[in-house]
Design a protein around this motif. Sequence first.
Motif, PDB file in Angstrom:
ATOM      1  N   ALA A 136      12.099  -0.977   4.663  1.00 39.57           N
ATOM      2  CA  ALA A 136      12.279  -0.844   3.232  1.00 39.57           C
ATOM      3  C   ALA A 136      11.138  -0.009   2.567  1.00 39.57           C
ATOM      4  CB  ALA A 136      12.642  -1.978   2.489  1.00 39.57           C
ATOM      5  N   ARG A 139       9.835   5.918   2.863  1.00 47.05           N
ATOM      6  CA  ARG A 139      10.170   6.858   1.798  1.00 47.05           C
ATOM      7  C   ARG A 139      10.786   8.115   2.643  1.00 47.05           C
ATOM      8  NH1 ARG A 139       9.396   5.797  -3.370  1.00 47.05           N
ATOM      9  NH2 ARG A 139       8.016   3.957  -3.912  1.00 47.05           N
ATOM     10  N   TRP A 269       9.034  -7.306  -3.922  1.00 45.76           N
ATOM     11  CA  TRP A 269      10.263  -6.802  -4.881  1.00 45.76           C
ATOM     12  C   TRP A 269      10.078  -7.286  -6.378  1.00 45.76           C
ATOM     13  CZ3 TRP A 269      15.634  -9.288  -5.332  1.00 45.76           C
ATOM     14  CH2 TRP A 269      16.398  -8.551  -6.312  1.00 45.76           C
ATOM     15  N   PRO A 275       9.696  -0.794  -3.899  1.00 44.23           N
ATOM     16  CA  PRO A 275      11.126   0.051  -4.034  1.00 44.23           C
ATOM     17  C   PRO A 275      11.980  -0.594  -3.167  1.00 44.23           C
ATOM     18  CG  PRO A 275       9.658   1.325  -2.795  1.00 44.23           C
ATOM     19  CD  PRO A 275       8.724   0.001  -3.335  1.00 44.23           C
ATOM     20  N   HIS A 276      13.306  -0.285  -3.112  1.00 39.71           N
ATOM     21  CA  HIS A 276      14.218  -0.489  -2.162  1.00 39.71           C
ATOM     22  C   HIS A 276      14.844  -1.860  -1.845  1.00 39.71           C
ATOM     23  CE1 HIS A 276      13.730   3.563  -1.030  1.00 39.71           C
ATOM     24  NE2 HIS A 276      12.523   3.409  -0.569  1.00 39.71           N
ATOM     25  N   GLN A 279      17.680  -2.902   0.407  1.00 36.37           N
ATOM     26  CA  GLN A 279      17.483  -3.113   1.768  1.00 36.37           C
ATOM     27  C   GLN A 279      16.559  -4.250   2.201  1.00 36.37           C
ATOM     28  OE1 GLN A 279      16.026   0.798   3.441  1.00 36.37           O
ATOM     29  NE2 GLN A 279      15.278  -0.394   5.546  1.00 36.37           N
ATOM     30  N   ARG A 280      15.737  -4.572   1.291  1.00 34.75           N
ATOM     31  CA  ARG A 280      14.961  -6.060   1.455  1.00 34.75           C
ATOM     32  C   ARG A 280      15.796  -7.159   1.384  1.00 34.75           C
ATOM     33  NH1 ARG A 280       9.433  -4.718   0.592  1.00 34.75           N
ATOM     34  NH2 ARG A 280       9.190  -2.883  -0.370  1.00 34.75           N
TER      35      ARG A 280
END
Length: 297
Positions: A136, A139, A269, A275-276, A279-280
């Motif tokens: 995750a 990039r 997060w 980010p993401h 997905q995490r």
Amino acid sequence: MIAALLIAGGALAHAAWNIALKASTAGGIRFVALTVVLATALLAPVGAPALLPVLVEHPSVAGLLLASGALHCGYFLLLQRSYAVADVSVVYPLARGTGPFLSVVAAVVLLGERPASVALLGGGVVVAGVVVIGLAGARPSSAPSTSDAATDARRRRRRLGIVLGAGVGILIAGYTVLDAVAVTAAGLSPVGYFWGSLVVQLMILAPLLIANPGETVATARRHPRAIAAVGILSPIAYVLVLAAYAHAPVAIVAPAREVSVVLIALAGWLLFREPHPVQRLIGSAVVVAGVALLASG
């Protein structure tokens, strides 16, 4: 049940020191060495009485301690180097996924463990979830105008990250299996054994601290809270894992302890706005499902 509680406690302590470290600007080998100094000193009142009489009666135990200390030190040194020369988003998931996977394989092949099929499946699911979480942080490399040289450099860095991440994973598997053998087959006290391993690590890292005492003092003054968090919580986390080996096989404990990665990913997060998040969360759900399978096995 006891194993589950020990693993859960270890996961919470592991996540806590990683989050504290993430929140600070601390890092580098000298910082790691200072955390080892603190951990060694704090565990000494309990670890020394538990280990020294055994060493006197069975000097061969020193071989286990030397091997463990060398593997743990190698892990820290290679991990630091990997993060410096390769992408964390490549090194981290490979290391945290490869380590438990190889630990399970070694437990079955070398230690003769025979976990239930559902437990093996759960271990595989946990490893897959850890990799999803780790990736995750990656990039997409979709920069519209990059030179061939820059593209080649990124590819080389990624290949290097794969090699180094796998190397870190091998070291994780190495000390996982060795330490499990020490506290199960050899019957050593988890606290005493890990204290002995820390002493060996301190012997390896001490020259670095002594070589430049001014920089060592400066590092200690810059990061006292981070040193305290890692130096206190890291040994607690690992001693709890070592204790869990007395109640569950390595093939179950090794992947199950990676539930801490879920807590770290969620903190990344929620606390650090990394980010993401989708997905995490997906990776976290996969890890939880894997742990559930482990528990049912």
